[in-house]
Design a protein around this motif. Structure first.
Motif, PDB file in Angstrom:
ATOM      1  N   GLN A   1      28.767 100.038 -70.333  1.00  0.00           N
ATOM      2  CA  GLN A   1      28.366  99.123 -68.587  1.00  0.00           C
ATOM      3  C   GLN A   1      28.700  97.954 -68.881  1.00  0.00           C
ATOM      4  N   THR A   2      29.068  97.571 -70.016  1.00  0.00           N
ATOM      5  CA  THR A   2      29.192  95.719 -70.166  1.00  0.00           C
ATOM      6  C   THR A   2      31.208  95.546 -69.981  1.00  0.00           C
ATOM      7  N   ALA A   3      31.388  96.756 -69.864  1.00  0.00           N
ATOM      8  CA  ALA A   3      33.082  96.785 -70.204  1.00  0.00           C
ATOM      9  C   ALA A   3      33.183  95.067 -69.534  1.00  0.00           C
ATOM     10  N   LEU A   4      33.043  95.312 -68.518  1.00  0.00           N
ATOM     11  CA  LEU A   4      33.734  93.790 -68.150  1.00  0.00           C
ATOM     12  C   LEU A   4      33.067  92.433 -67.289  1.00  0.00           C
ATOM     13  N   GLN A   5      32.022  92.725 -68.077  1.00  0.00           N
ATOM     14  CA  GLN A   5      30.948  91.402 -68.100  1.00  0.00           C
ATOM     15  C   GLN A   5      32.083  90.213 -69.130  1.00  0.00           C
ATOM     16  N   PRO A   6      31.527  88.715 -68.789  1.00  0.00           N
ATOM     17  CA  PRO A   6      32.043  87.740 -69.300  1.00  0.00           C
ATOM     18  C   PRO A   6      31.102  87.666 -70.972  1.00  0.00           C
TER      19      PRO A   6
ATOM     20  N   ASP B   1      35.865  88.673 -71.302  1.00  0.00           N
ATOM     21  CA  ASP B   1      34.910  90.050 -70.672  1.00  0.00           C
ATOM     22  C   ASP B   1      35.040  90.785 -72.266  1.00  0.00           C
ATOM     23  N   VAL B   2      33.575  91.819 -72.022  1.00  0.00           N
ATOM     24  CA  VAL B   2      33.624  92.210 -73.215  1.00  0.00           C
ATOM     25  C   VAL B   2      35.037  92.669 -73.869  1.00  0.00           C
TER      26      VAL B   2
ATOM     27  N   ASN C   1      30.160  85.267 -82.414  1.00  0.00           N
ATOM     28  CA  ASN C   1      31.181  84.879 -82.721  1.00  0.00           C
ATOM     29  C   ASN C   1      32.549  85.798 -81.466  1.00  0.00           C
ATOM     30  N   LEU C   2      32.118  85.904 -80.527  1.00  0.00           N
ATOM     31  CA  LEU C   2      33.011  86.242 -79.347  1.00  0.00           C
ATOM     32  C   LEU C   2      33.177  84.620 -78.518  1.00  0.00           C
TER      33      LEU C   2
ATOM     34  N   LEU D   1      39.622  94.248 -78.233  1.00  0.00           N
ATOM     35  CA  LEU D   1      40.304  94.528 -78.168  1.00  0.00           C
ATOM     36  C   LEU D   1      41.155  93.264 -79.181  1.00  0.00           C
ATOM     37  N   LEU D   2      40.386  92.751 -79.362  1.00  0.00           N
ATOM     38  CA  LEU D   2      40.971  91.295 -80.625  1.00  0.00           C
ATOM     39  C   LEU D   2      40.621  91.889 -81.694  1.00  0.00           C
TER      40      LEU D   2
END
Length: 285
Positions: free
Chosen positions: A137-142, A95-96, A89-90, A101-102
């Motif tokens: 390391q995935t923080a800014l990836q979709p 981005d990750v 349910n993302l 933050l949601l």
């Protein structure tokens, strides 16, 4: 605080999905709910989170009757009782970091939520949650570009952002290979042990329930037919939960295993061999 279900029942027309369940769970336990498909496991968790309304009975957390909550009080409960789903349910295009933050939405004003404004402290919390789960390391990836195991860890990080008092996980490893399943279950156990948060998770694998949960609840036909420690989950108890095969034989536990290394004895029969090959293929994928 003590969590309690009293005669909890859910009907869908003439079908009873959950039938008069009575369960008492002290704060800080890690509980695994097992049973066949259609046993009522998912419906039970969805009622606890109030995503599904009980037909009768009640849900209590401390001195609060959860099943009677409405409006803002219900939203606060759904914040305090975080839910992790099998489907993650993302929001795939976000981005990750934003997905994590949601998890703060129920802690914030409507205006700030609508404007998508997050504080520096909330962003630090989100990074810390991702670091804890080994995916910073995935923080800014979709989110949609991640593997299934990574997406489930993002979902756990989002749940942590709710600062919950209870964590529900509905088949959190059902779509994962054995290695990622272990990573996810290790994360849930770590949250349970370090934060003292009650964790209730639906599982379809007996070995996972035995290895990770201090208490196991077995459901069959909407009823609780077993409630005890893993050591009490005998062959007869397993048969009561899962029933028998077409020939009347008991269920082979290797058929519900996610173990990467399946003992040689467990793949001696044709059926077990098929399961073993399937899981080994999943481990290599």
């Amino acid at each position: 605080m003590k969590f309690e279900l009293k005669n909890l029942t859910r009907r869908f027309g003439d079908r009873i999905a959950v039938n008069s369940v009575n369960v008492e769970i002290p704060q800080g336990q890690m509980v695994g709910v097992i049973g066949r498909s259609g046993a009522g496991k998912s419906t039970l968790l969805r009622m606890i989170n109030r995503l599904q309304e009980p037909s009768s009975g009640s849900i209590h957390f401390g001195d609060q009757e959860v099943s009677a909550l409405r409006g803002a009080a219900l939203r606060h409960w759904q914040r305090d009782c975080a839910m992790i789903f099998q489907q993650f349910n993302l929001v795939p295009r976000l981005d990750v970091m934003t997905n994590v933050l949601l998890g703060r939405l129920n802690h914030r004003s409507t205006t700030m939520s609508m404007l998508n404004i997050f504080t520096r402290e909330e962003r630090i919390m989100a990074i810390a949650a991702l670091e804890r789960l080994g995916i910073e390391q995935t923080a800014l990836q979709p989110a949609g570009t991640l593997s299934g195991g990574q997406q489930q860890r993002v979902a756990i990080a989002r749940a942590l952002m709710q600062t919950p008092k209870m964590l529900l996980a509905d088949e959190p490893i059902a779509s994962l290979d054995p290695l990622n399943a272990k990573i996810v279950m290790d994360a849930l156990r770590d949250i349970n042990e370090r934060e003292g948060i009650t964790v209730i998770t639906n599982l379809h694998t007996l070995d996972t329930a035995r290895n990770y949960c201090e208490r196991i609840i077995g459901m069959a036909g909407g009823k609780v037919v077993f409630d005890g420690p893993p050591s009490a989950l005998t062959a007869s108890a397993v048969q009561e939960i899962y029933g028998s095969d077409r020939d009347g034989a008991g269920i082979d536990e290797t058929m519900t295993s996610t173990a990467i290394n399946i003992p040689a004895a467990a793949i001696s029969s044709g059926a077990s061999q098929s399961v073993g090959i399937e899981h080994l293929a999943g481990a290599r994928a």
